[in-house]
Design an enzyme around this catalytic site. Structure first.
Site, mmCIF file in Angstrom:
data_model
loop_
_atom_site.group_PDB
_atom_site.id
_atom_site.type_symbol
_atom_site.label_atom_id
_atom_site.label_comp_id
_atom_site.label_asym_id
_atom_site.label_seq_id
_atom_site.Cartn_x
_atom_site.Cartn_y
_atom_site.Cartn_z
ATOM 1 N N ASP A 169 -8.245 9.015 17.709
ATOM 2 C CA ASP A 169 -6.637 8.974 17.658
ATOM 3 C C ASP A 169 -5.739 10.037 17.316
ATOM 4 O OD1 ASP A 169 -4.273 7.374 17.368
ATOM 5 O OD2 ASP A 169 -4.625 7.231 15.118
ATOM 6 N N GLU A 397 -16.157 7.819 11.094
ATOM 7 C CA GLU A 397 -16.183 6.278 11.383
ATOM 8 C C GLU A 397 -16.982 6.190 12.632
ATOM 9 O OE1 GLU A 397 -12.000 4.826 12.000
ATOM 10 O OE2 GLU A 397 -11.967 4.767 10.050
ATOM 11 N N ASN A 452 -12.848 4.696 4.752
ATOM 12 C CA ASN A 452 -11.705 4.569 5.488
ATOM 13 C C ASN A 452 -11.108 3.091 5.278
ATOM 14 O OD1 ASN A 452 -11.812 7.113 5.810
ATOM 15 N ND2 ASN A 452 -12.074 6.991 8.049
ATOM 16 N N TYR A 454 -8.030 -0.182 5.808
ATOM 17 C CA TYR A 454 -6.642 -0.257 6.089
ATOM 18 C C TYR A 454 -6.290 -1.714 5.965
ATOM 19 C CZ TYR A 454 -6.219 4.280 8.230
ATOM 20 O OH TYR A 454 -6.272 5.538 8.378
ATOM 21 N N TYR A 458 -4.045 -2.676 9.543
ATOM 22 C CA TYR A 458 -4.724 -3.140 10.574
ATOM 23 C C TYR A 458 -5.288 -4.461 10.359
ATOM 24 C CZ TYR A 458 -4.319 1.297 12.672
ATOM 25 O OH TYR A 458 -3.804 2.552 13.202
ATOM 26 N N GLU A 489 -9.346 7.282 3.562
ATOM 27 C CA GLU A 489 -8.118 7.093 4.447
ATOM 28 C C GLU A 489 -7.790 5.819 4.252
ATOM 29 O OE1 GLU A 489 -8.495 7.007 8.793
ATOM 30 O OE2 GLU A 489 -9.729 8.923 8.812
ATOM 31 N N TRP A 534 -3.733 8.674 4.423
ATOM 32 C CA TRP A 534 -3.811 8.821 5.792
ATOM 33 C C TRP A 534 -2.192 8.855 6.314
ATOM 34 C CZ3 TRP A 534 -7.138 11.095 8.825
ATOM 35 C CH2 TRP A 534 -6.956 11.379 10.128
ATOM 36 N N LYS A 553 1.838 7.612 10.260
ATOM 37 C CA LYS A 553 1.519 7.529 9.224
ATOM 38 C C LYS A 553 1.531 8.410 8.116
ATOM 39 C CE LYS A 553 -1.942 3.893 10.254
ATOM 40 N NZ LYS A 553 -2.071 4.167 11.599
HETATM 41 C C1 GCB Z 1 -8.532 5.748 11.239
HETATM 42 C C2 GCB Z 1 -9.240 7.115 11.931
HETATM 43 C C3 GCB Z 1 -7.955 7.940 12.252
HETATM 44 C C4 GCB Z 1 -6.824 7.160 12.793
HETATM 45 C C5 GCB Z 1 -6.497 6.147 11.727
HETATM 46 C C6 GCB Z 1 -5.230 5.213 12.409
HETATM 47 O O1 GCB Z 1 -9.471 5.032 10.887
HETATM 48 O O2 GCB Z 1 -10.058 7.749 11.188
HETATM 49 O O3 GCB Z 1 -8.471 8.968 12.924
HETATM 50 O O4 GCB Z 1 -5.907 8.119 12.919
HETATM 51 O O5 GCB Z 1 -7.567 5.319 11.532
HETATM 52 O O6 GCB Z 1 -4.131 5.659 11.959
HETATM 53 O O7 GCB Z 1 -5.584 4.393 13.038
#
Ligand code: GCB
Length: 580
Positions: A169, A397, A452, A454, A458, A489, A534, A553
């Site tokens: 990404d 990851e 990491n 989210y 997500y 993250e 992040w 982000k």
């Molecule tokens: C992650 C990745 C990172 C992405 C981030 C995102 O887990 O390690 O490279 O940019 O999520 O913002 O989706």
């Protein structure tokens, strides 16, 4: 590999500037700045989207005064692989876009002579490169639904024109991203220096040389006073009552080992500091260290991934403003100048290989292990003396839960190699993604766990109460592993200037609420030794329905202006710093 240096014995000549540039065979020669990615230097969409080999060229001259010296070219990084030619004849090549390489000029160009230097930079990424990409997409669906078939036909159309999708990404910025230099050293020269300091002041060292002669070391303090000496290629010296290298808010004190060998000299800076893990604590100089700082990218307007001293200094000053004490070089080794800056500024670095995208598909990367090991070794070799570097990260990851044993068998040998290759034997990690952590064998096997997550973005998107519940549940599971753990993250895309009295996704208010929620969960757990939001700043990615002009982000915009979340962290980390 030693960083180039100009001193009484060595000379470096900058080859940076404006080079001739040809995007592809037959295209007109235009101009491109070096170092910088070429992609954003021209509004022609072909520059942004081109897949393949591009050419850079310029004349070079070895000054007549270099007669009798060893001359070589030093490329700090060309993405992702390249061939180097002199007057049209290949003189070297390199695989990998984030680490340096040298090409000796002896017998190829004599002092006083001029030649045309060409660099062919290839930006293709696939399952044999790090980072990983996909050059072809053969998974076409067959269906009797014309709507599906139309899309499949569109995919074939795309493939015929060449697709090269990153499995990661961030935008695939390429070209001569880092400085190029012409260097000269004496014929008999110092090839490498390694220093292993202990906080007692005892420092072990080794020096690699080419040619015969005696090695001597003179150790200088920050004022240039000699505090110790040594002789021989290997041994140790003692600094009495050493000043320690401490991360902020301590003093990042630096010494210099002045190594002499025949006519050569190399000044290697180092810091006296020790890194150790004890139970669930991460210790720097015997004191518990809590990582708090956002992950970064090498990314800025116009330059793409190109090295820029002003961007680096600005970023690190923004780290100080945030009271941040660390970052991870997500997702590749950064330019050497950044590590040297962090040595001086007391910012701690988690140094990561470019192994990202290994979750992509069935290829996973099992057959990449040999090359991956070479890259890991080159990174450790390059960065081993930086006091700022406290952890090696093997990658980001990968898929570790679908074939847990295979993943273990791939990553564990790399873990062991990192320990064996690092003279300072720093802790090693591998950054894990949201997965079936109960099945995962490799992430919990690391010295320090980096995960990491989210929750609230997500997954459980926008529902911070549910996210809190879920995160708390997972963190209670990791508590039983009794390993120091970093949330490496977590973040929420946020459009600067978008506000809502009701904190909904993408607003600045939501970003702050998201971080408050996660941080409250982290604060409940003793084994959590770090929080790394992040990302530091918004950054460019390839376009897609989840990306509004890139990944948003950032705590800062891409232009480095703070969002509300930056102010929030500034206050939180300011208090942490006071209590440290
Ligand atoms: C992650 C990745 C990172 C992405 C981030 C995102 O887990 O390690 O490279 O940019 O999520 O913002 O989706």
């Amino acid at each position: 590999m030693l960083y180039p240096q100009t001193n009484a014995a060595r000379t470096t000549i900058d080859l940076n500037g404006i080079w001739d540039f040809q995007l592809k065979d037959g295209a007109p020669w235009q101009r491109a700045a070096v170092p910088a990615s070429y992609n954003d230097q021209n509004p022609d969409p072909a520059y942004r989207n081109y897949v393949g080999v591009s050419r850079y060229r310029r004349p070079i001259t070895i000054p007549a005064a270099f007669k009798g010296q060893r001359c070589f070219l030093r490329f700090d990084a060309v993405a992702h692989s390249c061939r180097v030619l002199l007057n049209g004849k290949e003189i070297g090549s390199h695989r990998g876009g984030f680490l340096p390489f040298e090409i000796e000029l002896d017998g190829l160009l004599a002092p006083g002579e001029t030649a045309e230097l060409t660099v062919e930079a290839d930006n293709r990424i696939n399952h044999t490169t790090l980072p990983i990409g996909s050059e072809s997409d053969s998974s076409f669906l067959s269906s009797d639904n014309p709507g599906i078939l139309a899309v499949e036909a569109g995919k074939r159309f795309q493939q015929e024109r060449g697709v090269n999708r990153p499995a990661f990404d961030f935008f695939n910025y390429t070209g001569i991203n880092r400085p190029v230099r012409l260097c000269a050293t004496p014929k008999n020269y110092i090839r490498d220096v390694a220093l292993v300091p202990a906080i007692s002041g005892e420092v072990r060292y080794s020096v690699e040389t080419v040619g015969d002669g005696t090695v001597t070391l003179e150790i200088l303090d920050a004022e240039g006073e000699t505090v110790a000496t040594a002789e021989g290629r290997e041994g140790s010296f003692k600094i009495d009552s050493p000043h320690l290298w401490e991360p902020r808010p301590g003093t990042p004190y630096l010494y210099t080992a002045r190594v002499r060998f025949g006519e050569d000299r190399y000044d290697q800076t180092f810091g006296v500091r020790e890194v150790r893990i004890e139970g669930t604590k991460f210790l720097i100089n015997g004191k518990p260290f809590r990582f708090h700082g956002p992950c970064k990218h090498e990314d800025s307007p116009f330059r793409g991934r190109g090295t820029d001293a002003c961007v680096n200094v600005t970023d690190i000053n923004l780290f100080h403003w945030l009271h941040a004490n660390c970052f991870r070089t997500s997702h590749y080794p950064y330019a050497e100048e950044m590590y040297a800056l962090c040595d001086r500024e007391g910012i701690v670095i988690v140094d990561e290989t470019p192994a990202v995208g290994m979750w992509a598909d069935e290829h996973y990367g099992w057959d990449l292990a040999g090359y991956h090991a070479d890259v890991l070794r080159a990174m450790i070799d390059r960065d081993k003396n930086h006091p700022s570097v406290v952890i090696w990260s093997l990658g980001n990851e990968p898929n570790t839960d679908e074939y847990p044993q295979k993943a273990y068998d791939y990553w564990y040998p790399l873990y062991e190699k990192a320990h064996a290759w690092d003279p300072q034997n720093r802790p090693v990690t591998l950054v894990g993604c949201q997965n079936n952590y109960d099945k995962d064998l490799i992430i919990p096997a690391m010295d320090i766990v980096f995960i990491n997550r989210y929750y609230g973005w997500y997954n459980l998107s926008g529902d911070l109460e549910a996210a809190r519940y879920a995160l708390h549940m997972e963190l209670s599971w990791w508590a039983d592993k009794s390993k120091p753990t970093v949330l490496s993250e977590y973040g929420a895309d946020t459009i600067a200037g978008l506000h809502g009295a009701v904190a909904e996704m993408f607003t600045e208010e939501f970003q702050v609420e998201f971080y408050r929620m996660v941080n409250a969960c982290l604060d409940e757990q003793d084994y959590i030794v770090g929080e790394m939001p992040w990302n530091f700043a918004d950054f460019s990615t390839c376009q897609g329905p989840l990306r509004v002009g890139g990944n948003r982000k950032g705590l800062f915009t891409r232009e480095r202006q703070p969002k509300m979340a930056a102010h929030y962290f500034r206050e939180r980390w300011g208090k942490m710093e006071e209590n440290q």
